[in-house]
Design a protein around this motif. Sequence first.
Motif, PDB file in Angstrom:
ATOM      1  N   TYR A   1     -13.389   4.102  -6.741  1.00  0.00           N
ATOM      2  CA  TYR A   1     -12.271   4.990  -7.032  1.00  0.00           C
ATOM      3  C   TYR A   1     -11.631   4.573  -8.348  1.00  0.00           C
ATOM      4  O   TYR A   1     -11.637   3.394  -8.734  1.00  0.00           O
ATOM      5  CB  TYR A   1     -11.215   4.933  -5.914  1.00  0.00           C
ATOM      6  CG  TYR A   1     -11.776   5.222  -4.530  1.00  0.00           C
ATOM      7  CD1 TYR A   1     -11.782   6.510  -4.031  1.00  0.00           C
ATOM      8  CD2 TYR A   1     -12.295   4.207  -3.733  1.00  0.00           C
ATOM      9  CE1 TYR A   1     -12.278   6.791  -2.759  1.00  0.00           C
ATOM     10  CE2 TYR A   1     -12.809   4.465  -2.473  1.00  0.00           C
ATOM     11  CZ  TYR A   1     -12.788   5.759  -1.996  1.00  0.00           C
ATOM     12  OH  TYR A   1     -13.287   6.034  -0.763  1.00  0.00           O
TER      13      TYR A   1
ATOM     14  N   ILE B   1      -3.942   2.730  -3.028  1.00  0.00           N
ATOM     15  CA  ILE B   1      -3.042   2.924  -4.166  1.00  0.00           C
ATOM     16  C   ILE B   1      -1.809   2.040  -3.941  1.00  0.00           C
ATOM     17  O   ILE B   1      -1.183   2.085  -2.864  1.00  0.00           O
ATOM     18  CB  ILE B   1      -2.617   4.394  -4.303  1.00  0.00           C
ATOM     19  CG1 ILE B   1      -3.870   5.277  -4.507  1.00  0.00           C
ATOM     20  CG2 ILE B   1      -1.653   4.584  -5.452  1.00  0.00           C
ATOM     21  CD1 ILE B   1      -3.560   6.754  -4.545  1.00  0.00           C
TER      22      ILE B   1
ATOM     23  N   ILE C   1      -5.121   1.479  -8.217  1.00  0.00           N
ATOM     24  CA  ILE C   1      -5.971   1.848  -7.086  1.00  0.00           C
ATOM     25  C   ILE C   1      -7.119   0.854  -6.981  1.00  0.00           C
ATOM     26  O   ILE C   1      -7.702   0.432  -7.997  1.00  0.00           O
ATOM     27  CB  ILE C   1      -6.513   3.294  -7.217  1.00  0.00           C
ATOM     28  CG1 ILE C   1      -7.199   3.723  -5.903  1.00  0.00           C
ATOM     29  CG2 ILE C   1      -7.434   3.442  -8.398  1.00  0.00           C
ATOM     30  CD1 ILE C   1      -7.549   5.199  -5.872  1.00  0.00           C
TER      31      ILE C   1
ATOM     32  N   ASP D   1      -0.696   8.493 -13.565  1.00  0.00           N
ATOM     33  CA  ASP D   1      -0.095   7.275 -13.011  1.00  0.00           C
ATOM     34  C   ASP D   1       0.985   6.708 -13.915  1.00  0.00           C
ATOM     35  O   ASP D   1       1.834   5.918 -13.470  1.00  0.00           O
ATOM     36  CB  ASP D   1      -1.164   6.231 -12.745  1.00  0.00           C
ATOM     37  CG  ASP D   1      -1.906   5.836 -14.009  1.00  0.00           C
ATOM     38  OD1 ASP D   1      -1.946   6.654 -14.954  1.00  0.00           O
ATOM     39  OD2 ASP D   1      -2.482   4.732 -14.040  1.00  0.00           O
TER      40      ASP D   1
ATOM     41  N   THR E   1       0.821  -1.201   0.000  1.00  0.00           N
ATOM     42  CA  THR E   1       0.000   0.000   0.000  1.00  0.00           C
ATOM     43  C   THR E   1       0.854   1.248   0.000  1.00  0.00           C
ATOM     44  O   THR E   1       1.753   1.389   0.857  1.00  0.00           O
ATOM     45  CB  THR E   1      -0.931   0.016   1.219  1.00  0.00           C
ATOM     46  OG1 THR E   1      -1.770  -1.136   1.189  1.00  0.00           O
ATOM     47  CG2 THR E   1      -1.777   1.262   1.233  1.00  0.00           C
TER      48      THR E   1
ATOM     49  N   ILE F   1      -8.121   6.075 -11.049  1.00  0.00           N
ATOM     50  CA  ILE F   1      -7.102   7.088 -11.358  1.00  0.00           C
ATOM     51  C   ILE F   1      -7.407   7.624 -12.748  1.00  0.00           C
ATOM     52  O   ILE F   1      -7.437   6.862 -13.733  1.00  0.00           O
ATOM     53  CB  ILE F   1      -5.685   6.484 -11.301  1.00  0.00           C
ATOM     54  CG1 ILE F   1      -5.394   5.949  -9.883  1.00  0.00           C
ATOM     55  CG2 ILE F   1      -4.634   7.523 -11.687  1.00  0.00           C
ATOM     56  CD1 ILE F   1      -4.068   5.227  -9.783  1.00  0.00           C
TER      57      ILE F   1
ATOM     58  N   VAL G   1      -7.186  11.340  -8.859  1.00  0.00           N
ATOM     59  CA  VAL G   1      -8.049  10.231  -8.445  1.00  0.00           C
ATOM     60  C   VAL G   1      -9.501  10.734  -8.348  1.00  0.00           C
ATOM     61  O   VAL G   1      -9.758  11.810  -7.780  1.00  0.00           O
ATOM     62  CB  VAL G   1      -7.596   9.654  -7.098  1.00  0.00           C
ATOM     63  CG1 VAL G   1      -8.509   8.493  -6.688  1.00  0.00           C
ATOM     64  CG2 VAL G   1      -6.153   9.182  -7.197  1.00  0.00           C
TER      65      VAL G   1
ATOM     66  N   LEU H   1      -1.028  12.025  -9.262  1.00  0.00           N
ATOM     67  CA  LEU H   1      -2.161  11.183  -9.646  1.00  0.00           C
ATOM     68  C   LEU H   1      -3.491  11.943  -9.409  1.00  0.00           C
ATOM     69  O   LEU H   1      -3.720  12.486  -8.320  1.00  0.00           O
ATOM     70  CB  LEU H   1      -2.162   9.897  -8.843  1.00  0.00           C
ATOM     71  CG  LEU H   1      -0.857   9.079  -8.840  1.00  0.00           C
ATOM     72  CD1 LEU H   1      -1.053   7.801  -8.039  1.00  0.00           C
ATOM     73  CD2 LEU H   1      -0.429   8.757 -10.247  1.00  0.00           C
TER      74      LEU H   1
ATOM     75  N   PHE I   1       1.024   2.843 -11.240  1.00  0.00           N
ATOM     76  CA  PHE I   1       0.274   2.744  -9.984  1.00  0.00           C
ATOM     77  C   PHE I   1      -1.136   2.217 -10.264  1.00  0.00           C
ATOM     78  O   PHE I   1      -1.708   2.432 -11.329  1.00  0.00           O
ATOM     79  CB  PHE I   1       0.208   4.105  -9.291  1.00  0.00           C
ATOM     80  CG  PHE I   1       1.537   4.664  -8.896  1.00  0.00           C
ATOM     81  CD1 PHE I   1       2.117   4.291  -7.697  1.00  0.00           C
ATOM     82  CD2 PHE I   1       2.217   5.548  -9.732  1.00  0.00           C
ATOM     83  CE1 PHE I   1       3.365   4.810  -7.331  1.00  0.00           C
ATOM     84  CE2 PHE I   1       3.451   6.050  -9.371  1.00  0.00           C
ATOM     85  CZ  PHE I   1       4.034   5.692  -8.180  1.00  0.00           C
TER      86      PHE I   1
END
Length: 1527
Positions: free
Chosen positions: A283, A302, A295, A289, A264, A285, A320, A318, A293
């Motif tokens: 959620y 993330i 999420i 990213d 995490t 992104i 989000v 990022l 990455f």
Amino acid sequence: MFLPCTLVGNTRDCSPITYLANVLELTEPNKVNPVNVTPPIQAVDQDRNIQPPSDRPGILYSVLIGKPVSYTEYFSLNRTTAELLLLKPIDRELYHRFDLVIKAEQDNGHPLPAFANLQIEVMDENNQAPYFLETSYHGYISEASPVGTTIAMNISLSAPLVITALDNDVEKTRDPHLKYSLDSYSHVFSVSAHGISRYLTLALPVDRETQDSYTFMLCASDGVQESAPVAVTITVVDANDNTPTFSNVSYSVELFTDMTPGVTVLQLTADDPDAGQNGQVTYRILAGDLGQFLIGRSTGIITVSQGVKLTVGRHYALTVEATDNGPLPQRRSSITTVYIEVLPPNNQSPPRFPRQQYNLEISEAMRTGATLLNLQAEDREDDLIAYTIQSGDFKGNFELLQNSGFLILHSPLDRETVDYYTLVVTASDGHPNGTSTAMVNIVVTDVNDNDPTFDSSLTVNLTVIEEQSHAYVGQVKATDPDLGANGQVHYRLVNHQTLFTINASGSIWTSVPLDREERGHYFLIVEASDGAVDPRRSLLTLSITVLDVDDNSPIFSKQSYNINLPENSPKNTVILQLKATDADLISNLTYRIRAEGLDPEILQLFHIDPVTGQLSVLKVLDYEALNESWHTYTFTVEALDTKGTMPPGLASVTVRILDMNDFSPAFSQSVYRGMVAPNAVKGTIITTVMANDSDPAGTPAGLVRYKVDQDNHPYSTSIFDVADVSGQVVTKVNLNEEPNLKFRLVVVAYDHGEPVKENTTLVEITVLQPSVIPVFTQEEYRFPPVSEEAAVGTLVGVIMAAAVNQTIVYSIVGGNGGDIFSLNETTGEIFTASLLDYETVPKYVLKVEANSMEVVSSNLRAPTKSNTAKVVVDIWDENDHPPVFTKSLYIGGVTEDAKTFTPVLQVQALDKDTGNYSAMLYSLIIPPPPNKGDSKDGFVIEPYSGVVKTAIVYRNMRRSYFKFEVVATDNYGLGHSSTAEIVVSVVNQLDMQVIVSNVPPTYVEKNKDKLLSILERYVQEQIAGAKVVVETIGPHRTIDGSEQEDYTKSDLMIYAIDPLTNRAVSRQELFKFLDGKLLDINKESQPFLPPGGRILEITTPEVVTSVKKAVQSVGYTEGALLALAVIIIICCVPAILIVIITYKQFKERQAECAKTSRIQMALPTGKPEGGTANNLYEELGDNAMRGFGQHETQHLLRPSLLRPEELSVESGIDPGQDYYTQDYYNYDHGYELPQYGSRRKLISPSGLYDEYGEVVVDDDGSYYYSPQESDGEQGSRKRRIKLVLDREYETSSTGEDSIPDTQRNRLSTTQTNHVNVNGSIYVAQNGSIIRTRRSGNPSGPTHTTSTTNNNLKVNSPVFSSRLAKHFKKLDKMAATLEERAPLNSPNTSVDGGRITLSTFQSSRRAVSSTATSSFSNTDNNKMLNVLNTRQSSVSLGSTSMSNTGPGSMVSKTDVPTAACSSTEQPESPAGTDGLQEGDRESKVDRDKDDSVVPREPLECPSDRTQSDEEELWMGPWNSLHIPMTKL
């Protein structure tokens, strides 16, 4: 059929009708009869009836069948009025409804019944409380719903929540009209007002996040009874009205290059307070990213993507997005930015929590020791991690296990103390900078763990002033620290709910005025409860004291006191103790005698102690010394509260002075004697004793009564007695005693005074010998009736009795009040002693008695059954009283549109006589209207009922009146008479007003006379003697254009007539007279209307209102109408000019046509081939016409071959009509005369005359007319008629006279002798002959000019410009007597001056040729004259001259005058018999026309018309009879 009738579609059939009625259960019939039926039951006969209404058969009503079958025990229907009657009370537990079928049929022996339904509902009395069908209700409403949305019954909001409350007092299928009330949240929710099923609607917007449910109590009331409350819970359904929100706008994170993928990096959390899917956040992104990455969609964690190598110094931003999962169109989202920086590897990195922020909700009822959250952190070096709570747990309610990271509840929570915690927790691996933190947000949720608590600072001892409605009592306040519905406090009164009320704020008020005198103190219990499903409650007892006000007057123990005061009572004797009380707390009473209206003498006789209330007498009173009016004293005493403001209490005191019996009764005789028959029956009066008492009469001491002293002479007291009031000594039993016995009896007279005083006397009774007692011959005498006009002294009859050796004396002992009769005491004859009056006493019953002289001389009587008799005298009624009208003047009204035989009013005359002498015959004396000759009477009267009815129609007669007399004659018109005046005013709805009331028309009709008298009295206050008349009574009609009838209300249309002007009072004045007194009228009308019934308003009739609206609407478009009128005028000016010019031309043509008296048609001159003729006939529509003068048969031109314009213009025949015999109607029958263009008759004269022929020139140069033979005359002799020149009619074809008047007047005697004998012959240039018909005229030297008869017809045009150009010359010759043929003897007959023409054989072709050639000469010496067609309007040929000599010649200028002045001469019988068949038919036609065609005056000379006898018969058109008609 039953009314009202609703037609089925376009038919004349009525829809089935159902009448409705309601009856309250257990109601006595006398309170509801007749039962109100809506609409009123009424039937009419659809047959057309020409009888007056009084003679028509009535309609009978009955109940045919019904359910239940026991309806006959409860209801009946009046046979004639159709009134529904209740027979006995109905128990609704047994019957709820009655369904009846009623029948109406005509009372004429041939019934054709009609049927209708009648439904009677049995209404329950209000003794049942309403009740809900459910014990609780649960509803749902979306928080996004607008105001007015209906609460749903399910969470999907697909169906409304139905709340049903019923009342056993009302049928389950009917609306009980209950009133619903909410104990709270009434500002948020409302209940629909009507219907069995009710619905909750939203009155204020709701927010689920603020309050997610509402609970309240719902009650239903019918105005008297109230239901038990039910709980209603409304759950607010979530709507996606909140956006997910991140705790920070941006986040910063540092990463190391050795970060393991999947570890995490950061956990993002966005809060959405919505529920369910609307609050579930996902959620993603959006950008930044770079594929390195990831999420978690639901966790927001993330992490580094797999296989990614982080580079030192890289920076990431990022973007989000957090999105909720609401419905796609309603989804909400927000974004945040996460900044990531990559650092070099660090072996000393601190432990990291998976999330930087944790959110947690915990119920305050959570048990201790429960694990709340796992806060384990991760350390890359796998060092041991120690967990601690850094801050936020200021009361030590939570514990974080140091090694495991589990957060547990250490001690109980109390949301009411702390409802939110923010804990900062740490995770440390023991190295420097090896500590990381996270935030835990804990929300403590509420449970209903607190009771409402009353505010102790508010007093519980309250006061309220009495006699005040809705008075403020005090305030209570309770609080509940719980949240939401658990903390909402509701108040309710446990007791005295009818006296007090409490609102949502805890304010207490009185519901009704309190009376301290009834109850001065109350203990009121108030309950406070929260809004939970299982609410917690608290009670508070209030002490309420009712404060006193001076609102009561003193009240005596009795309203009236009656005191008997013995006379001679001592002075200052207390005779009465008065006592009064005052219900008020503080009072100071004083007693006194009320001085208002008091006789001053009472104050001198009586006195009241003002403190004790003792009433005493001030003087010694002597009963005998007082006047009779002062034996009783009545006065008023009062008790007054000197410290109060209320009026004094009153009581009446009556003091009666008692007589103390100063005197004893005294008999007038010491000994009384009487005689009695030995066999006298029980009750026989023997004698009468009398005693007087000197005490005042009317007092107990002066009241004398009698009794027998039982101790003296016991045997006598056993057979005799005395009447206690009258003192009559009577036999107590039937006697059977020996004659000459004597009995003694002691009679006691006593009074009723105090003490009682008495006196005695002796009565001696002797038993008579039977022989001295007379015996009547009859027990009852009945004589012939005596006339009431009998003179005094008239013998009534003779009675007779007999006794042995006794002289009998007769007397009347009873029934002769007023001494009406006298009796000869010796002969027994009864006579009238005064005048009789049947109307006063119709019969007398006398009681007579016969006694012997011996008994009478002793001044005694001995009545027995045998010597008394009854005499019945009947009085014969005579017609000795005239009729007397109930009114000297009757005033009535009639509308302009009233039909004939409409009742106007009813007169009544009364007669004191009986039998036929009181039977009336009514008649009217109507004076004829001036200057109108014989006219129909405006009114008639039913001779026996006195109902005055209309006899004419009064259209356009408003504001006029009729004044006439009515005569009443008794004995059916044979006796005495009297008169009264009648005034009838003609009105219409402009004079009327409508009284609108909220009661059915049946009630108004039932009490019409009483209501009318009330209205009339108020009108008479303004106009003396005014008469109010009812025009109609019916259901209320709305004036909004819908024309609906409301049978729950009624319209009473009235108008008033002023007796001074005999005309209707204006509608405006009538409105002022009644509208200003509407409250008083309603008050007086209450006894005649049902409960709650009243007059609502006084309005203008609907017709007048609609006219006013129409007039007002005109004003709205006046400008437009004015502009339209100008345009119309401008456009009409040219048309008017054209009409004027055309009319002028028409008048010129009419003047030309009016001069033509006959239709003279002739063919134009042409070649033998008939070219011109063919052209003419082609123009007229007959292409089949052959050349004239040839052997081919001519085709006659008939109307069917004519074009319409020729028929209409040339002949006067309207082409648009059927050609049949004219239908005429007499104007007296109501029809108008036929106009131009009406049907005209076509007469085919075929076979009656030879209508055309040829002109033949003889060898001697004479001209003869040779008629063409008919089919029946083929082969017979051809007849010839000699033609002579008639110079009088010579004219030119141009219309101008060809010779001077003097020359035209010179006619030879020979010519005159033959002129017009057989008519006139018209010869055209082509040889066609037209001959007129002539009527016979009587011959003789005394007859002069004869014209046509009165059968005149109007002129008709004969020439049009199209035909006139073809006429070259037309000559006229007169036909003389028939000439004999050289080879054949003539066959002639002369009859009455008429010539019968014979037939001769000749060659038609030769004649035609000769005639044609003979007319080619235009010289003045020719044998034919030219007839001017323009001057043929005066038929000179129709005038016949008598052959009396030269002196009888009539000049041409005199002929028109003679034609105008002469009359039709009668025909001789011989002339009539000698008519030919054609003449006879013509006569019939003329007579028929005389009977139907109206006469018009004969105008001379230009308007001269022609009769049927002078009409033309045209050769080519011989099938057409054209009457003379004016264009």
